[in-house]
Design a protein around this motif. Structure first.
Motif, PDB file in Angstrom:
ATOM      1  N   VAL A 698       0.850  -1.191   0.000  1.00 44.47           N
ATOM      2  CA  VAL A 698       0.000   0.000   0.000  1.00 44.47           C
ATOM      3  C   VAL A 698       0.884   1.238   0.000  1.00 44.47           C
ATOM      4  CG1 VAL A 698      -1.636   1.359   1.366  1.00 44.47           C
ATOM      5  CG2 VAL A 698      -1.955  -1.113   1.120  1.00 44.47           C
ATOM      6  N   ALA A 699       0.633   2.129  -0.938  1.00 38.76           N
ATOM      7  CA  ALA A 699       1.335   3.413  -0.999  1.00 38.76           C
ATOM      8  C   ALA A 699       0.401   4.484  -0.439  1.00 38.76           C
ATOM      9  CB  ALA A 699       1.718   3.741  -2.431  1.00 38.76           C
ATOM     10  N   ASP A 700       0.753   5.001   0.719  1.00 39.22           N
ATOM     11  CA  ASP A 700      -0.058   6.011   1.401  1.00 39.22           C
ATOM     12  C   ASP A 700       0.661   7.346   1.303  1.00 39.22           C
ATOM     13  OD1 ASP A 700      -1.459   7.656   3.145  1.00 39.22           O
ATOM     14  OD2 ASP A 700      -1.792   6.076   4.632  1.00 39.22           O
ATOM     15  N   PHE A 701       0.108   8.255   0.506  1.00 36.16           N
ATOM     16  CA  PHE A 701       0.714   9.573   0.296  1.00 36.16           C
ATOM     17  C   PHE A 701       0.211  10.607   1.299  1.00 36.16           C
ATOM     18  CE2 PHE A 701       0.815   7.398  -3.808  1.00 36.16           C
ATOM     19  CZ  PHE A 701       2.134   7.560  -4.174  1.00 36.16           C
ATOM     20  N   GLY A 702      -0.693  10.202   2.188  1.00 33.45           N
ATOM     21  CA  GLY A 702      -1.256  11.134   3.145  1.00 33.45           C
ATOM     22  C   GLY A 702      -2.345  11.992   2.523  1.00 33.45           C
ATOM     23  N   VAL A 703      -2.745  13.019   3.244  1.00 37.41           N
ATOM     24  CA  VAL A 703      -3.799  13.916   2.774  1.00 37.41           C
ATOM     25  C   VAL A 703      -3.196  14.975   1.865  1.00 37.41           C
ATOM     26  CG1 VAL A 703      -5.535  15.616   3.458  1.00 37.41           C
ATOM     27  CG2 VAL A 703      -5.231  13.517   4.800  1.00 37.41           C
ATOM     28  N   ILE A 704      -3.708  15.060   0.648  1.00 43.80           N
ATOM     29  CA  ILE A 704      -3.272  16.051  -0.335  1.00 43.80           C
ATOM     30  C   ILE A 704      -4.510  16.763  -0.852  1.00 43.80           C
ATOM     31  CG2 ILE A 704      -2.110  16.445  -2.545  1.00 43.80           C
ATOM     32  CD1 ILE A 704      -0.539  13.888  -2.088  1.00 43.80           C
ATOM     33  N   GLY A 705      -4.541  18.077  -0.724  1.00 43.36           N
ATOM     34  CA  GLY A 705      -5.691  18.838  -1.206  1.00 43.36           C
ATOM     35  C   GLY A 705      -6.991  18.442  -0.534  1.00 43.36           C
ATOM     36  N   GLY A 706      -6.921  18.042   0.727  1.00 46.30           N
ATOM     37  CA  GLY A 706      -8.124  17.722   1.475  1.00 46.30           C
ATOM     38  C   GLY A 706      -8.597  16.290   1.359  1.00 46.30           C
ATOM     39  N   SER A 707      -7.941  15.473   0.528  1.00 45.51           N
ATOM     40  CA  SER A 707      -8.357  14.075   0.400  1.00 45.51           C
ATOM     41  C   SER A 707      -7.174  13.149   0.624  1.00 45.51           C
ATOM     42  CB  SER A 707      -8.983  13.811  -0.970  1.00 45.51           C
ATOM     43  OG  SER A 707      -8.034  13.991  -2.003  1.00 45.51           O
ATOM     44  N   LEU A 708      -7.454  11.976   1.153  1.00 45.54           N
ATOM     45  CA  LEU A 708      -6.427  10.978   1.431  1.00 45.54           C
ATOM     46  C   LEU A 708      -6.103  10.228   0.142  1.00 45.54           C
ATOM     47  CD1 LEU A 708      -4.737   9.505   3.603  1.00 45.54           C
ATOM     48  CD2 LEU A 708      -6.683   7.942   3.898  1.00 45.54           C
ATOM     49  N   ARG A 709      -4.833  10.185  -0.221  1.00 46.42           N
ATOM     50  CA  ARG A 709      -4.417   9.523  -1.460  1.00 46.42           C
ATOM     51  C   ARG A 709      -3.705   8.209  -1.109  1.00 46.42           C
ATOM     52  NH1 ARG A 709      -4.635  13.669  -5.369  1.00 46.42           N
ATOM     53  NH2 ARG A 709      -6.167  15.153  -4.544  1.00 46.42           N
ATOM     54  N   VAL A 710      -4.353   7.096  -1.398  1.00 46.14           N
ATOM     55  CA  VAL A 710      -3.812   5.774  -1.097  1.00 46.14           C
ATOM     56  C   VAL A 710      -3.965   4.888  -2.322  1.00 46.14           C
ATOM     57  CG1 VAL A 710      -3.915   3.775   0.440  1.00 46.14           C
ATOM     58  CG2 VAL A 710      -4.473   6.044   1.324  1.00 46.14           C
TER      59      VAL A 710
END
Length: 756
Positions: A698-710
């Motif tokens: 799983v690649a979890d990029f964290g919250v970007i622009g208000g949404s969680l990017r996984v």
């Protein structure tokens, strides 16, 4: 993939080869957990005998000779593609014999039509009439040396352990005297062009560039230049094939530049990991971290809040981007004690970053390594001559690739000298000019190139016969001088239209599954990619599988992956070339099932070249960390691609040169011989071999622009390319080991065998 690899490869006899069809063109800048250093080599007697013996040179018919076979056909598309045959095409394995010319019976010289110089898109229906006679145009005439067949023979002999010419490398001056274009040849070409009313802009040992009116171009080359409406744009091209007069025909490979460029030029074979976080996002919740999360080694952290994907239960978070010290340990460089001292690596990209040296030093010291010594890094860059920046992405678009290449070479060979040679654009002529500068001045021992191209397109933006011959003449000169060329294999798997439909670094106009160029040229080393799993945070080797990713996004409600299974996103290049016959060094190593099966599925009566030759880490989700200044701010981020793999292997070769104490030159014969001795780690996709679900994380990029990017990432899914036991079309002979480096310490192979 195995650390203690002692399995003997099954050697398959392959047929002698003859010429396949023509080529066409586009460029892209393009588990066993065990201590790595426990590898021990079991050398077979026949391999050792080959290493230690010197036999008489093979017959001329066994040489890879720099000729081009033109396949004439009446169909327009075939007329464009079939005439584009690579300089090495026919004679890579000795299926065609050449006799020495008889001066007494030599035929009178004849004018030569430059095959493919009238492009397929220049049709009668698209013709808009003659270009205005006063329009200024440029052209580049590529020069053929005084003895092209002799050059091809010497390039093989000097690279062949069984030849008495083995490693008798030439200086640039010796090369020019023996094989280069003579002063008389150059003067003759210049006189012809000036006589037609053209102005000579520049002259090298490789090419004469001229400028003049459309009328003068037409007068020089025996045709007129017309305008054509193609894709809604007005472009120009010769109304017929260009013709070189008989008086200079034998001195000329061909001509480029008279035709408008259709499509894009080279681009880097790498992608920034952060850029893959775009697209679908998820509302932040309690299940997964809302800050970017990664593992220091494979399996360290588990994504317990993620939904099930390819297997029941949780899978690991992807690994944090690797730093050079981890890669040095994983590939045995640390254990070898080698640093590349005494070797020089050249790097070719387009343009140049004004902060390259300071960025490399900042990156090195930030991660516990040494900065460049004064004079250890140099560059040949001339911003006043940069062209085509809009089409090529400009200096900023290439700066990340330059940073990656320089920092990878310095990281894995910290004492090697590095010279960066920045091409004035991403176009072939400028890239070749940079490569020519390196061989003409012998600037390096190894040349790293993180760009390549597809050869067959749907829009006729194809490479010409002239360009292929001109490239290979440079590679042959490099071999004769003891310079090796490494090229990245590409990031779009088998380059098929299906791969291009979803791949992040693919060319949309690919016409079919195919290999790239120059990476598939028989006189370069094609470097493919792997996904490397570390066993601990310091870099202990865990496993490798083939570089190939399926990608899915976490659904908006965080309960599933979309799609599942994922779509192809990224993968190392490779496969069976339809354009190049099998070279001598692949015989006995490459299975006939690969060399006789084209990527279209068609059977080839003749054995063909199969790529890649070797592979190293390059997967987008086993990325490497790169430091770069952009907009005046220095930062670091993960990068993946075979643009990582190529400079990694160039650095390994620099370490090997230090061990050997002399140049290696064209490396492929030594690579394949050492693969038979078990000095490469055989990279195998164990999950595919066992018909199991692929490795995933799983690649979890964290919250970007208000949404969680996984994202859910599957590994080893490289389109039609498969990492199987022995040589394969995804990873070649495999990845280098400490034993590979150790082998260069022993000039006495009997001593090497005794030690191991």
């Amino acid at each position: 993939m195995f650390i203690c690899r002692t399995i003997r490869k099954r050697l398959l006899k392959t047929d002698a080869v003859s010429t396949p069809g023509g080529v066409s063109r586009r460029i892209f800048p393009l588990t066993t957990l065990a201590p790595q250093n426990a590898a021990r080599v079991h050398i077979r007697p026949r391999a050792l005998e080959q290493l230690s013996s010197v036999a008489a040179p093979s017959a001329l018919t066994d040489l890879h000779l720099g000729v081009v076979i033109t396949n004439h056909t009446s169909r327009a598309r075939r007329g464009r593609i079939a005439t584009v045959a690579a300089a090495s095409l026919a004679l890579a394995s000795g299926s065609l014999a050449l006799a020495a010319p008889s001066q007494a019976h030599a035929p009178a010289p004849a004018a030569k039509a430059v095959a493919g110089s009238h492009p397929a898109w220049a049709t009668n229906n698209a013709d808009q009439g003659s270009l205005a006679a006063a329009t200024q145009l440029s052209a580049t005439v590529y020069l053929q040396g005084q003895d092209p067949a002799g050059l091809a023979a010497y390039a093989k002999a000097v690279s062949d352990r069984t030849s008495p010419e083995y490693r008798k490398f030439l200086t640039p001056a010796q090369f020019r005297a023996r094989f280069g274009a003579t002063d008389a040849q150059i003067a003759g070409v210049q006189a012809w062009l000036r006589g037609a009313g053209l102005t000579v802009v520049s002259t090298t040992q490789h090419a004469v560039t001229v400028r003049g009116t459309s009328a003068a171009i037409g007068h020089a080359f025996g045709t007129t230049v017309h305008q054509y409406r193609v894709g809604g744009k007005l472009v120009h091209a010769p109304a017929g094939n260009l013709v070189v007069p008989a008086s200079v025909a034998s001195s000329v490979i061909g001509v480029t530049g008279v035709t408008s460029t259709i499509g894009q030029g080279a681009r880097p074979q790498s992608v920034k990991v952060r850029n893959t976080a775009t697209g679908t996002g998820t509302k932040p919740g309690d299940g997964l971290p809302q800050v970017a999360t990664c593992s220091n080694y494979w399996g360290e952290k588990t994504a317990t809040g993620a939904p099930a994907g390819y297997v029941p239960g949780a899978v690991p978070f992807d690994q944090c981007s690797f730093v050079p010290s981890q890669l040095r340990k994983a590939y045995g460089i640390t254990a070898s004690g080698l640093t590349g001292k005494g070797a020089t690596v050249a790097i070719v990209d387009a343009y140049g970053s004004p902060t390259m040296l300071s960025d490399a030093n900042t990156f090195a010291t930030a991660h516990g390594d040494k900065a460049f010594r004064p004079g250890q890094y140099s560059e040949l860059v001339d911003p006043s001559k940069w062209t085509a920046q809009d089409a090529c992405g400009g200096a900023d678009g290439w700066a990340g690739e330059e940073s990656l290449d320089v920092e990878m070479v310095h990281g894995l060979a910290p004492d090697a000298k590095v010279v960066y040679v920045g091409a004035n654009s991403c176009n072939d002529a400028d890239l070749m000019a940079s490569l020519s500068t390196i061989v003409d001045q012998h600037l390096a021992d190894v040349v790293s190139n993180s760009w390549s191209e597809i050869m067959h397109t749907t829009d006729a933006g194809d490479m010409t016969q002239t360009q292929i011959q001109a490239y290979e003449q440079i590679f042959l000169q490099g071999a004769a001088e003891g310079i090796g060329f490494d090229f990245s294999s590409g990031d779009c798997g088998d380059e098929s239209p299906a791969a291009a439909a979803t791949g992040v670094n693919c060319q949309s106009d690919t016409s079919r599954a195919q290999t790239g160029y120059p990476s598939s040229d028989p006189y370069v080393t094609d470097v493919g990619g792997t996904a490397l799993g570390l066993a601990d945070a310091k870099g202990r080797y865990g496993f490798e599988t083939s570089m190939g990713n399926l990608r899915s996004a976490l659904s908006a409600d965080g309960t599933s992956w979309n799609p599942n299974p994922g779509y192809f996103y990224f993968g190392g290049g490779g496969g069976t070339s339809e354009d190049f016959a099998q070279p001598w060094y692949q015989m006995g190593t490459v299975p006939g099932s690969l060399s006789h099966t084209l990527m279209t599925g068609a059977h080839s009566k003749t054995a063909q070249r199969v790529t890649p030759d070797v592979a190293m880490n390059g997967d987008l989700y086993t990325s490497v960390l790169v430091g770069q200044t952009s907009g005046g701010v220095y930062s670091e981020g993960g990068v993946g691609g075979t643009s990582v793999s190529a400079p990694e292997f160039s650095a390994v070769q620099a370490d090997a040169i230090q061990a050997q104490g002399s140049a290696i030159g064209f490396a492929n014969p030594e690579i394949y011989l050492r693969s038979q001795l078990g000095l490469f780690r055989d990279v195998v996709n164990k999950q595919a071999m066992r018909h199991q679900a692929p490795l995933s994380n799983v690649a979890d990029f964290g919250v970007i622009g208000g949404s969680l990017r996984v994202r859910l990432i599957a590994f080893g899914e490289d389109t039609s390319l498969q990492a199987t036991p022995g040589f394969d079309n995804a990873t070649g002979v495999g990845s280098p080991t400490a034993a590979y480096l150790d082998s260069f310490l022993w000039g006495d192979w009997a001593g090497f065998a005794k030690k191991h």
